[in-house]
Design a protein around this motif. Sequence first.
Motif, mmCIF file in Angstrom:
data_model
loop_
_atom_site.group_PDB
_atom_site.id
_atom_site.type_symbol
_atom_site.label_atom_id
_atom_site.label_comp_id
_atom_site.label_asym_id
_atom_site.label_seq_id
_atom_site.Cartn_x
_atom_site.Cartn_y
_atom_site.Cartn_z
ATOM 1 N N TYR A 161 0.846 -1.203 0.000
ATOM 2 C CA TYR A 161 0.000 0.000 0.000
ATOM 3 C C TYR A 161 0.877 1.247 0.000
ATOM 4 N N SER A 162 0.533 2.230 -0.816
ATOM 5 C CA SER A 162 1.354 3.437 -0.923
ATOM 6 C C SER A 162 1.515 4.148 0.418
ATOM 7 N N GLY A 163 0.483 4.105 1.248
ATOM 8 C CA GLY A 163 0.577 4.739 2.564
ATOM 9 C C GLY A 163 1.624 4.080 3.447
ATOM 10 N N ASP A 164 1.774 2.768 3.313
ATOM 11 C CA ASP A 164 2.806 2.060 4.068
ATOM 12 C C ASP A 164 4.198 2.397 3.536
ATOM 13 N N VAL A 165 4.304 2.595 2.213
ATOM 14 C CA VAL A 165 5.574 3.027 1.622
ATOM 15 C C VAL A 165 5.951 4.405 2.170
ATOM 16 N N ALA A 166 4.992 5.325 2.161
ATOM 17 C CA ALA A 166 5.252 6.684 2.645
ATOM 18 C C ALA A 166 5.666 6.676 4.113
ATOM 19 N N ASP A 167 5.029 5.824 4.906
ATOM 20 C CA ASP A 167 5.373 5.730 6.318
ATOM 21 C C ASP A 167 6.813 5.252 6.494
ATOM 22 N N ALA A 168 7.198 4.230 5.729
ATOM 23 C CA ALA A 168 8.561 3.698 5.824
ATOM 24 C C ALA A 168 9.588 4.728 5.368
#
Length: 248
Positions: A161-168
């Motif tokens: 999920y893109s949101g998980d990428v952004a968080d990382a």
Amino acid sequence: MKVVVIGGTGLIGSQVVEKLKELGHEAVPASPNTGVNTLTGEGLADVLKGASVVVDVSNSPSFAPDAVMEFFRTSTTNLLSAEAAAGVTHHVALSVVGTERLEKNGYFRAKLAQEHLIKASGVAYSIVHATQFFEFAKAIADSMTEGDTVRAPAAKIRPIYSGDVADAVARTAVDTPVDGMVEIAGPDTFDFKEFVDMGLAPGNDTRTVVSDPHGQYFGSELEENDLLPGPDAQIAGTRFTDWLARQQ
């Protein structure tokens, strides 16, 4: 700290900016829309004043081999030079899991060139390798379509999920530079055909999806595990099935 996010108005970049702000940092989105152009160098010196970290999540507007190579070489060279002049102490770049295995593909070859420039720059760095995003399932299917048939490679994929990428990416940006690579991936592994089938379902897409040993991923054939991360990858929490349910 001040963190400048190159490509900060796009899908990943805009989310990185918000997550950095939630963590209490000054996050500045930088893109041609905000007057910062890494290809020409316009606005770089000004936006980097006082910055401790630069996050680069920008992408080439063209995936043609020569154009994408020119983009990543030129933009990365200009950015690293401006960072050195501004005293930036951490460069974070978003790249792709499997880049080093897909050098025959023009896009991945350009990403690998970008990574080599970063490693040779002398600026402390962290490169985040992410698997393919949930949000791009339809675009991937479109690239594999012949008539009414989607020819998916006989390979595996572990989308995220893109949101998980952004968080990382945001957490990596405010942590100590690793001077190496961090891999991130979604929690579930799918056959490519299964991933595409599931991704097309919410739109009631009627195309037939088949598994083809010679099916191409943006112009390249894949070995079974080319797009899978290594055993030390950080595994995100959002499942593709849960994300799909929210798209209904």
